[in-house]
Design a protein around this motif. Structure first.
Motif, mmCIF file in Angstrom:
data_model
loop_
_atom_site.group_PDB
_atom_site.id
_atom_site.type_symbol
_atom_site.label_atom_id
_atom_site.label_comp_id
_atom_site.label_asym_id
_atom_site.label_seq_id
_atom_site.Cartn_x
_atom_site.Cartn_y
_atom_site.Cartn_z
ATOM 1 N N UNK A 21 1.070 -1.199 -0.179
ATOM 2 C CA UNK A 21 -0.081 -0.037 0.049
ATOM 3 C C UNK A 21 0.392 0.758 0.239
ATOM 4 N N UNK A 22 1.889 1.246 0.692
ATOM 5 C CA UNK A 22 3.027 2.275 0.857
ATOM 6 C C UNK A 22 3.204 2.656 -1.072
ATOM 7 N N UNK A 23 3.885 1.679 -1.153
ATOM 8 C CA UNK A 23 4.687 1.532 -1.914
ATOM 9 C C UNK A 23 3.705 2.210 -3.360
ATOM 10 N N UNK A 24 2.664 1.800 -3.217
ATOM 11 C CA UNK A 24 1.198 2.336 -4.283
ATOM 12 C C UNK A 24 1.396 3.654 -4.418
ATOM 13 N N UNK A 30 3.833 10.646 -5.353
ATOM 14 C CA UNK A 30 5.509 11.247 -5.460
ATOM 15 C C UNK A 30 5.316 11.286 -6.860
ATOM 16 N N UNK A 31 4.744 10.501 -7.865
ATOM 17 C CA UNK A 31 5.619 10.591 -9.599
ATOM 18 C C UNK A 31 6.356 9.664 -9.581
ATOM 19 N N UNK A 32 7.200 8.894 -8.689
ATOM 20 C CA UNK A 32 8.895 8.857 -8.720
ATOM 21 C C UNK A 32 8.645 7.712 -8.410
ATOM 22 N N UNK A 37 9.505 3.144 -4.110
ATOM 23 C CA UNK A 37 10.216 2.032 -3.553
ATOM 24 C C UNK A 37 11.137 2.418 -2.264
ATOM 25 N N UNK A 38 11.461 3.533 -1.917
ATOM 26 C CA UNK A 38 12.797 4.148 -1.256
ATOM 27 C C UNK A 38 12.267 3.981 0.317
ATOM 28 N N UNK A 39 10.947 5.417 0.219
ATOM 29 C CA UNK A 39 10.084 4.878 0.936
ATOM 30 C C UNK A 39 9.167 3.883 1.799
ATOM 31 N N UNK A 92 13.082 10.774 2.753
ATOM 32 C CA UNK A 92 13.230 10.620 1.355
ATOM 33 C C UNK A 92 13.191 11.235 0.249
ATOM 34 N N UNK A 93 12.083 12.162 0.189
ATOM 35 C CA UNK A 93 12.172 13.034 -0.762
ATOM 36 C C UNK A 93 12.601 14.323 -0.380
ATOM 37 N N UNK A 94 12.949 14.769 0.201
ATOM 38 C CA UNK A 94 12.983 16.388 1.312
ATOM 39 C C UNK A 94 12.279 17.569 1.249
#
Length: 144
Positions: A21-24, A30-32, A37-39, A92-94
């Motif tokens: 769920x978090x990945x999706x 983020x559009x990335x 994947x990192x999160x 992760x995204x800043x």
């Protein structure tokens, strides 16, 4: 603290659902795909520890009503999980706004998924030897 095979199994099954769920959500917001994947990977580690501790605390709870218990557990876990996701998304995204969006979206998706997960686990006896033995004795006494 004694390790419990039930709590470990619940932790693993929930983490699979939660990480997907978090990945999706992270990817979509983020559009990335790499940031998603990192999160999700970082959350895999932090949430396993946090979820196990949450399970151990709730195992000692005196609340017997299953619906009340499941609802309270759902809200308490979501509070912990949302803060963790927000912080990881920000790191992760800043961008704190992206972290906030991911955490906010998870409030809805994860509460529904968690409630269903809790109801499923409440119905099975895996790792609950005492509950199994009590039921077996009850069945013997009633002639089932």
């Amino acid at each position: 603290m004694k390790l419990s095979k039930r709590h470990i199994a619940k932790t693993i099954t929930w983490r699979i659902i939660g990480t997907l769920d978090t990945f999706l959500l992270s990817w979509f917001i983020s559009g990335n795909i790499e940031l998603g994947s990192q999160i999700a990977f970082m959350e895999l580690i932090t949430k396993m520890v946090l979820y196990y501790l949450h399970e151990r605390i709730w195992f000692k709870s005196k609340i017997k009503s299953s619906n009340k218990r499941h609802i309270l557990k759902t809200f308490s876990w979501r509070a912990v999980g949302t803060v963790d996701t927000f912080v990881l998304g920000w790191i992760v995204t800043g961008n704190p706004l992206i972290g906030l969006k991911i955490g906010g979206a998870e409030v809805v998706t994860k509460m529904l998924l968690y409630f269903v997960h809790e109801k499923f686990w409440y119905r099975i006896d895996f790792g609950l030897d005492k509950r199994k033995k009590r039921q077996e004795l009850k069945d013997l006494k009633s002639g089932v």
